[in-house]
Motif scaffolding. Structure first.
Motif, PDB file in Angstrom:
ATOM      1  N   TYR A  95      -9.292   7.866   5.000  1.00  0.00           N
ATOM      2  CA  TYR A  95      -9.616   9.022   4.156  1.00  0.00           C
ATOM      3  C   TYR A  95      -8.500   9.191   3.129  1.00  0.00           C
ATOM      4  N   PHE A  96      -8.839   9.789   2.009  1.00  0.00           N
ATOM      5  CA  PHE A  96      -7.786  10.214   1.084  1.00  0.00           C
ATOM      6  C   PHE A  96      -8.194  11.534   0.439  1.00  0.00           C
ATOM      7  N   SER A  97      -7.196  12.302   0.089  1.00  0.00           N
ATOM      8  CA  SER A  97      -7.437  13.652  -0.426  1.00  0.00           C
ATOM      9  C   SER A  97      -7.909  13.611  -1.869  1.00  0.00           C
ATOM     10  N   ALA A  98      -8.846  14.502  -2.154  1.00  0.00           N
ATOM     11  CA  ALA A  98      -9.308  14.630  -3.540  1.00  0.00           C
ATOM     12  C   ALA A  98      -8.153  15.163  -4.388  1.00  0.00           C
ATOM     13  N   PRO A  99      -7.868  14.495  -5.496  1.00  0.00           N
ATOM     14  CA  PRO A  99      -6.729  14.925  -6.322  1.00  0.00           C
ATOM     15  C   PRO A  99      -7.031  16.199  -7.099  1.00  0.00           C
ATOM     16  N   LYS A 100      -5.972  16.797  -7.613  1.00  0.00           N
ATOM     17  CA  LYS A 100      -6.142  17.961  -8.482  1.00  0.00           C
ATOM     18  C   LYS A 100      -6.795  17.535  -9.789  1.00  0.00           C
ATOM     19  N   ALA A 101      -7.464  18.494 -10.397  1.00  0.00           N
ATOM     20  CA  ALA A 101      -8.120  18.202 -11.671  1.00  0.00           C
ATOM     21  C   ALA A 101      -7.068  17.935 -12.745  1.00  0.00           C
ATOM     22  N   LEU A 134      -6.608   9.698  -9.574  1.00  0.00           N
ATOM     23  CA  LEU A 134      -7.761   9.665  -8.682  1.00  0.00           C
ATOM     24  C   LEU A 134      -7.373   9.796  -7.216  1.00  0.00           C
ATOM     25  N   GLY A 135      -6.109   9.860  -6.927  1.00  0.00           N
ATOM     26  CA  GLY A 135      -5.654  10.016  -5.552  1.00  0.00           C
ATOM     27  C   GLY A 135      -4.904   8.794  -5.054  1.00  0.00           C
ATOM     28  N   THR A 136      -4.466   8.862  -3.815  1.00  0.00           N
ATOM     29  CA  THR A 136      -3.710   7.784  -3.170  1.00  0.00           C
ATOM     30  C   THR A 136      -4.406   7.382  -1.880  1.00  0.00           C
ATOM     31  N   ILE A 137      -4.702   6.081  -1.751  1.00  0.00           N
ATOM     32  CA  ILE A 137      -5.346   5.552  -0.542  1.00  0.00           C
ATOM     33  C   ILE A 137      -4.309   4.750   0.244  1.00  0.00           C
ATOM     34  N   THR A 138      -4.110   5.137   1.492  1.00  0.00           N
ATOM     35  CA  THR A 138      -3.217   4.383   2.376  1.00  0.00           C
ATOM     36  C   THR A 138      -4.071   3.553   3.326  1.00  0.00           C
ATOM     37  N   LEU A 139      -3.935   2.242   3.247  1.00  0.00           N
ATOM     38  CA  LEU A 139      -4.742   1.329   4.056  1.00  0.00           C
ATOM     39  C   LEU A 139      -3.982   0.915   5.309  1.00  0.00           C
ATOM     40  N   PRO A 140      -4.705   0.573   6.409  1.00  0.00           N
ATOM     41  CA  PRO A 140      -4.038   0.107   7.631  1.00  0.00           C
ATOM     42  C   PRO A 140      -3.280  -1.194   7.370  1.00  0.00           C
ATOM     43  N   ASP A 141      -2.257  -1.423   8.189  1.00  0.00           N
ATOM     44  CA  ASP A 141      -1.452  -2.645   8.037  1.00  0.00           C
ATOM     45  C   ASP A 141      -2.282  -3.901   8.261  1.00  0.00           C
ATOM     46  N   GLU A 142      -3.363  -3.780   9.044  1.00  0.00           N
ATOM     47  CA  GLU A 142      -4.194  -4.959   9.320  1.00  0.00           C
ATOM     48  C   GLU A 142      -4.908  -5.464   8.072  1.00  0.00           C
ATOM     49  N   VAL A 143      -5.051  -4.592   7.076  1.00  0.00           N
ATOM     50  CA  VAL A 143      -5.697  -4.983   5.830  1.00  0.00           C
ATOM     51  C   VAL A 143      -4.631  -5.550   4.906  1.00  0.00           C
ATOM     52  N   GLU A 144      -4.850  -6.798   4.500  1.00  0.00           N
ATOM     53  CA  GLU A 144      -3.849  -7.431   3.652  1.00  0.00           C
ATOM     54  C   GLU A 144      -4.241  -7.260   2.183  1.00  0.00           C
ATOM     55  N   SER A 264     -20.046  14.376  -0.645  1.00  0.00           N
ATOM     56  CA  SER A 264     -20.689  15.196   0.382  1.00  0.00           C
ATOM     57  C   SER A 264     -19.999  16.534   0.567  1.00  0.00           C
ATOM     58  N   GLY A 265     -19.052  16.845  -0.282  1.00  0.00           N
ATOM     59  CA  GLY A 265     -18.320  18.090  -0.147  1.00  0.00           C
ATOM     60  C   GLY A 265     -17.065  17.918   0.685  1.00  0.00           C
ATOM     61  N   GLY A 266     -16.323  19.003   0.845  1.00  0.00           N
ATOM     62  CA  GLY A 266     -15.077  18.935   1.587  1.00  0.00           C
ATOM     63  C   GLY A 266     -13.927  18.555   0.690  1.00  0.00           C
ATOM     64  N   SER A 267     -12.795  18.240   1.337  1.00  0.00           N
ATOM     65  CA  SER A 267     -11.583  17.957   0.560  1.00  0.00           C
ATOM     66  C   SER A 267     -11.111  16.513   0.676  1.00  0.00           C
ATOM     67  N   GLU A 268     -11.739  15.719   1.563  1.00  0.00           N
ATOM     68  CA  GLU A 268     -11.299  14.347   1.762  1.00  0.00           C
ATOM     69  C   GLU A 268     -12.417  13.379   1.417  1.00  0.00           C
TER      70      GLU A 268
END
Length: 561
Positions: A95-101, A134-144, A264-268
């Motif tokens: 998941y990643f947080s929706a950035p500010k406008a 557009l935000g920051t996505i942190t991926l698992p270490d298993e993903v190269e 779908s709504g929400g913040s993430e």
């Protein structure tokens, strides 16, 4: 040690009673009369019998521990228990947080003098650029390395006008160009148009499907932290009706706000798919497996050159990656020393597939198993090892579709099977004896210095046979002064053959010291087995001496009493 009891059944002993019963009492047999009778003339031959079969299962001290097996036809093979290696890669949900406008001012400049025209047209004096987060996505270490990240998001673009010199404007064409690495339902050039009143808003919504990172220098696809920052550009044209202008020379400034939010709504925002590579790097060293070979066989006294060994692998690649598997098999002696090793590489294994491979020296297919040829594979079992072990490495360089929240498995069951087939460097020996010769020969006075045994050697052993012998006395010591030869040679050699062989042989026993033959009670045979012909070894393979008879040159002399 194998022993065979032998008795000579001489018909001549039946004749002894006949000779003594015909004595004429008128003759004084105590006078100087020669009381010896020769039976047999030039030579005397008498049958002895057969030895029992000496089976290969008696020659090879193999332990019955569940790994040494025989098939339905009695052929030996060694088969290890099933072993396993597996690798599981878990990819957590992302998941990643929706950035500010982000907000951008679009300054169209000042309203020119109308000079009686019904409307005024104005353009942005130059393309306006603005950085959008557009935000920051942190991926698992298993993903190269990553090529594409998919998610469901909405970009909402809001155009507003406040405190300008016109009551309303017509946005004829306002183009917002987004970075081409942002995938949307439309073009990267988005057109917004419509009538906009002062202190009001005009909104356009587009769906964002993901980000295409491949070839994009703005995003480091070698990092697991993706900062999605891009530059948006604006250009456009507006028109103002003459009646809506209340301040000629006044400025027209629009505000463009861009908000990224979950569809779908929400913040993430939920990442639904990644295209890239998984870290399947994996190494495993299996536990050493006891092959069930007796200490006697693995002590160095035997060179059992076994050929035809195979490694059977059943692979299930449950990952979305094409993978590569390399292995190294090593065999070890009883003290843990490494005897031999060989490496192998399997063909690339397709994603989400099941495969069956057979690794061997010859590399032939067998049933559903695809053959993989590895030179030197048979050398693993040149000298029967005590144990074996295998190291495995799994790697992958292919891109795939990764679904966050999933587990990906690579599993393999494998076992080693070694048919007992004697190779060309075979070297093993076995001893057996013929006893109780003195029981027969000691009852007669053998004036000659030699006797000869005749026999038929029958064998079904897939190797070269070399037979030698020495004379033994009653208590099992070697008798000095006896020479033994086979058809005139010290060693009888029979070349490797297939199936049952029969060969007539003669065993000459000659004394070189007086009395040596009288002290001979048995023959200790040693059979050397070498130069295997590659045929499978059966537990019922055997060696047999049959139709044994003794020939005494000059017959025998019996003293009449």
């Amino acid at each position: 040690m194998y022993k065979a009891n032998v008795k000579i059944f001489l018909a001549t002993f039946l004749a002894i009673s006949g000779v003594t019963s015909c004595i004429d009492e008128d003759y004084d047999l105590d006078k100087d009369i020669d009381k010896t009778v020769n039976i047999g003339g030039d030579e005397l031959a008498a049958p002895i019998g057969d030895t029992e079969k000496i089976f290969i299962k008696d020659m090879l001290p193999l332990e019955e521990n569940g790994m040494l097996k025989t098939d339905a036809d009695g052929f030996y093979y060694i088969e290890t228990e099933n072993m396993n290696f597996s690798q599981t890669v878990s990819v957590d949900e992302i998941y990643f947080s929706a950035p500010k406008a982000s907000s951008t001012e679009l300054d169209f400049g000042t309203i020119p003098q109308n000079q009686g025209a019904p409307s005024v047209t104005m353009e942005l004096p130059e393309t306006t650029e603005t950085d959008v987060d557009l935000g920051t996505i942190t991926l698992p270490d298993e993903v190269e390395s990553i090529e594409y990240v998919a998610f469901e998001a909405v970009a909402e673009i809001t155009i507003s006008m406040e405190g300008t010199a016109a009551r309303e404007i017509d946005i004829d064409e306002l183009n917002m160009t987004i970075p081409d690495w942002i995938e949307t339902d439309s073009d990267s050039r988005i057109n917004i148009s419509g009538r906009l009143a002062n202190n009001s808003e005009l909104t356009e919504t587009i769906n964002i499907r993901g980000i295409d990172i491949a070839g994009n220098d703005d995003i480091d696809n070698g990092s697991n932290v993706l900062d999605l920052n891009g530059t948006f550009t604006y250009d456009g044209r507006i028109s103002i009706d003459k009646d809506d202008i209340y301040e000629e020379g006044g400025s027209i400034v629009l505000t463009a706000d861009v908000q990224i939010r979950p569809a779908s709504g929400g913040s993430e925002i939920t990442v639904t798919e990644i295209q890239g590579t998984l870290d399947m790097a994996y190494e495993q060293e299996s536990e050493r497996i006891d092959l069930g070979i007796s200490e006697e066989l693995s002590s160095g006294d035997y060179t059992l050159d076994l050929i035809g060994a195979s490694l059977y692998l059943n692979l299930d690649n449950g990952s979305p990656l094409d993978i590569n598997i390399e292995g190294r098999i090593a065999t070890y002696g009883r003290s843990g020393e490494e005897l031999s090793n060989v490496g192998f590489a399997l063909p690339e294994i397709p994603a989400s597939s099941a495969s069956m491979y057979l690794v061997s020296q010859e590399g032939g297919d067998e049933g559903d198993y695809e053959g993989v040829q590895v030179n030197g594979f048979d050398e693993l079992f040149f000298r029967l090892p005590s144990s074996a072990g295998m190291d495995v490495t799994i790697t992958s360089n292919s891109y795939c579709t990764i679904i966050p929240g999933s587990e990906y498995d690579v599993n393999a069951d494998y076992f080693l099977r070694v048919p007992v087939k004697f190779g060309s460097d075979l070297d093993m020996s076995y001893d057996f004896t013929l006893d109780n010769l003195q029981e027969s020969l000691g009852k007669v006075n053998i004036e000659n210095s030699e006797v000869t045994l005749f026999a038929t050697l029958e064998a079904m052993i897939p190797a070269k046979l070399s037979l030698s012998a020495k004379a033994m006395d009653l208590i099992g010591n070697e008798v000095e002064g006896i020479e033994i030869s086979f058809d005139g040679k010290d060693v009888l050699e029979i070349a490797p053959q297939t199936g049952i062989i029969e060969q007539e042989i003669s065993i000459n026993i000659r004394q070189t010291q007086d009395g040596a033959l009288e002290n001979t009670d048995g023959l200790a045979f040693s059979i050397n087995i070498s130069e295997g012909n590659g045929n499978a070894v059966n537990s019922e393979d055997y060696l047999l001496l049959k139709d044994i008879s003794v020939m005494i040159p000059g017959g025998i002399n019996i003293e009449i009493k």
